[in-house]
Design a protein around this motif. Structure first.
Motif, PDB file in Angstrom:
ATOM      1  N   VAL A   1       0.852  -1.207   0.000  1.00 65.54           N
ATOM      2  CA  VAL A   1       0.000   0.000   0.000  1.00 65.54           C
ATOM      3  C   VAL A   1       0.882   1.249   0.000  1.00 65.54           C
ATOM      4  CG1 VAL A   1      -1.875   1.223   1.168  1.00 65.54           C
ATOM      5  CG2 VAL A   1      -1.785  -1.276   1.282  1.00 65.54           C
ATOM      6  N   ARG A   2       1.991   1.177   0.744  1.00 66.01           N
ATOM      7  CA  ARG A   2       2.910   2.325   0.775  1.00 66.01           C
ATOM      8  C   ARG A   2       3.480   2.603  -0.604  1.00 66.01           C
ATOM      9  NH1 ARG A   2       5.820   0.408   5.569  1.00 66.01           N
ATOM     10  NH2 ARG A   2       7.561   0.112   4.151  1.00 66.01           N
ATOM     11  N   PHE A   3       3.789   1.546  -1.340  1.00 69.00           N
ATOM     12  CA  PHE A   3       4.350   1.746  -2.678  1.00 69.00           C
ATOM     13  C   PHE A   3       3.315   2.398  -3.604  1.00 69.00           C
ATOM     14  CE2 PHE A   3       5.274   0.553  -7.042  1.00 69.00           C
ATOM     15  CZ  PHE A   3       6.561   1.056  -7.157  1.00 69.00           C
ATOM     16  N   ILE A   4       2.059   1.982  -3.471  1.00 74.82           N
ATOM     17  CA  ILE A   4       0.996   2.601  -4.289  1.00 74.82           C
ATOM     18  C   ILE A   4       0.880   4.088  -3.922  1.00 74.82           C
ATOM     19  CG2 ILE A   4      -1.484   2.566  -4.844  1.00 74.82           C
ATOM     20  CD1 ILE A   4       0.022   0.178  -5.961  1.00 74.82           C
ATOM     21  N   LEU A   5       0.966   4.391  -2.631  1.00 77.49           N
ATOM     22  CA  LEU A   5       0.929   5.802  -2.196  1.00 77.49           C
ATOM     23  C   LEU A   5       2.118   6.567  -2.783  1.00 77.49           C
ATOM     24  CD1 LEU A   5      -0.073   5.282   1.539  1.00 77.49           C
ATOM     25  CD2 LEU A   5      -1.424   6.530  -0.163  1.00 77.49           C
ATOM     26  N   PHE A   6       3.287   5.941  -2.786  1.00 77.15           N
ATOM     27  CA  PHE A   6       4.476   6.589  -3.340  1.00 77.15           C
ATOM     28  C   PHE A   6       4.271   6.904  -4.822  1.00 77.15           C
ATOM     29  CE2 PHE A   6       8.724   6.160  -5.376  1.00 77.15           C
ATOM     30  CZ  PHE A   6       9.319   7.264  -4.808  1.00 77.15           C
ATOM     31  N   HIS A   7       3.693   5.950  -5.550  1.00 78.46           N
ATOM     32  CA  HIS A   7       3.426   6.166  -6.985  1.00 78.46           C
ATOM     33  C   HIS A   7       2.528   7.394  -7.157  1.00 78.46           C
ATOM     34  CE1 HIS A   7       2.500   4.922 -11.208  1.00 78.46           C
ATOM     35  NE2 HIS A   7       1.397   5.608 -10.946  1.00 78.46           N
ATOM     36  N   GLU A   8       1.487   7.490  -6.340  1.00 79.70           N
ATOM     37  CA  GLU A   8       0.562   8.624  -6.472  1.00 79.70           C
ATOM     38  C   GLU A   8       1.241   9.935  -6.083  1.00 79.70           C
ATOM     39  OE1 GLU A   8      -1.920   8.125  -8.180  1.00 79.70           O
ATOM     40  OE2 GLU A   8      -1.866   5.941  -8.076  1.00 79.70           O
TER      41      GLU A   8
END
Ligand SMILES: [Zn+2]
Length: 253
Positions: free
Chosen positions: A188-195
């Protein structure tokens, strides 16, 4: 001749509810807005030597100012909040330096329609976002929330996150299917980083195309320590995530 039109839902219709609830109603009354649109229309008519002009007033924050002044039916479409600045609108039409940016500053802050819900049953998005923010110190911290379950279940692809960009208020939405004990927090953190990267590396316009993930974006994304295992996790679990969306949809019936 100037014809002024209001986009549907901009004002409540007299004597009844609006056809569509306005997301942002003009601060002025309909007659004030009409007068301001007329004055703007006259200024454009005069400056460009036109015989007629249709001026449409709307509340679309994505396309604040559009025009077509040539041809048999000249048109100007403008966000209501820009009406008090006819000179700035003329400057933007003439493509003067910085004129468009000055106009965008006239937009009022968007009204948030749905309340934010960053804390899920498994993952707290604000806590996870706080972990990623120090990687991109130059950006303003955006709001974050779990999104809503889609009304149409996905077939093959899933958009796990999205980010509203300026002139909208920056807001990251994460797909609720990720709020589950089987989804690791680091994913989930990686998805947040992408955004977050969408805020750090805004889309680039290439001809008529909008490049959402330009090379600098992809390089920064690849520098994340979890990049490889996050992509691998997504590939390995995509079917399972889609299935959960479909089951949720079936259960909701
Ligand atoms: Zn993206």
């Amino acid at each position: 001749m100037i014809e002024v039109c209001f986009r549907r839902g901009l004002f409540a219709t007299a004597g009844g509810p609006p056809a569509q609830a306005p997301t942002q109603a003009p601060a002025q009354s309909p007659s004030d807005t009409h007068d301001a649109a007329l004055a703007l229309g006259r200024a454009v008519l005069q400056r460009h030597g036109l015989a007629r002009l249709e001026v449409t007033i709307h509340a679309n924050r994505r396309h604040v100012l559009c025009w077509r002044l040539r041809g048999p039916a000249p048109q100007l479409q403008v966000h209501w909040a820009l009406l008090p600045r006819p000179d700035a609108i003329l400057a933007a039409i003439e493509d003067q330096d910085g004129a468009r940016q000055r106009l965008l500053k006239e937009l009022p802050p968007p009204r948030r329609v749905t309340p934010l819900r960053p804390r899920g049953s498994t993952h707290d998005l604000e806590a996870l976002l706080a972990h990623e923010i120090p990687r991109l110190p130059a950006i303003d911290v955006p709001a974050v929330t779990w999104g809503r379950w889609p009304s149409i279940p996905p077939r093959r692809r899933l958009r796990l996150g999205s980010c509203a960009l300026p002139p909208h208020e920056p807001l990251i939405r994460i797909h609720p299917v990720l709020d589950h004990r089987t989804v690791p927090a680091w994913f989930v953190r990686f998805i947040l980083f992408h955004e977050l990267l969408h805020l750090a590396f805004p889309p680039e316009e290439v001809g008529t195309r909008r490049w959402l993930h330009p090379p600098a974006f992809r390089r920064a994304e690849a520098s994340h320590l979890d990049h490889d295992r996050a992509l691998a996790w997504e590939r390995a679990h995509l079917d399972e995530l889609i299935l959960r969306c479909r089951q949720r949809r079936a259960g909701a019936r």
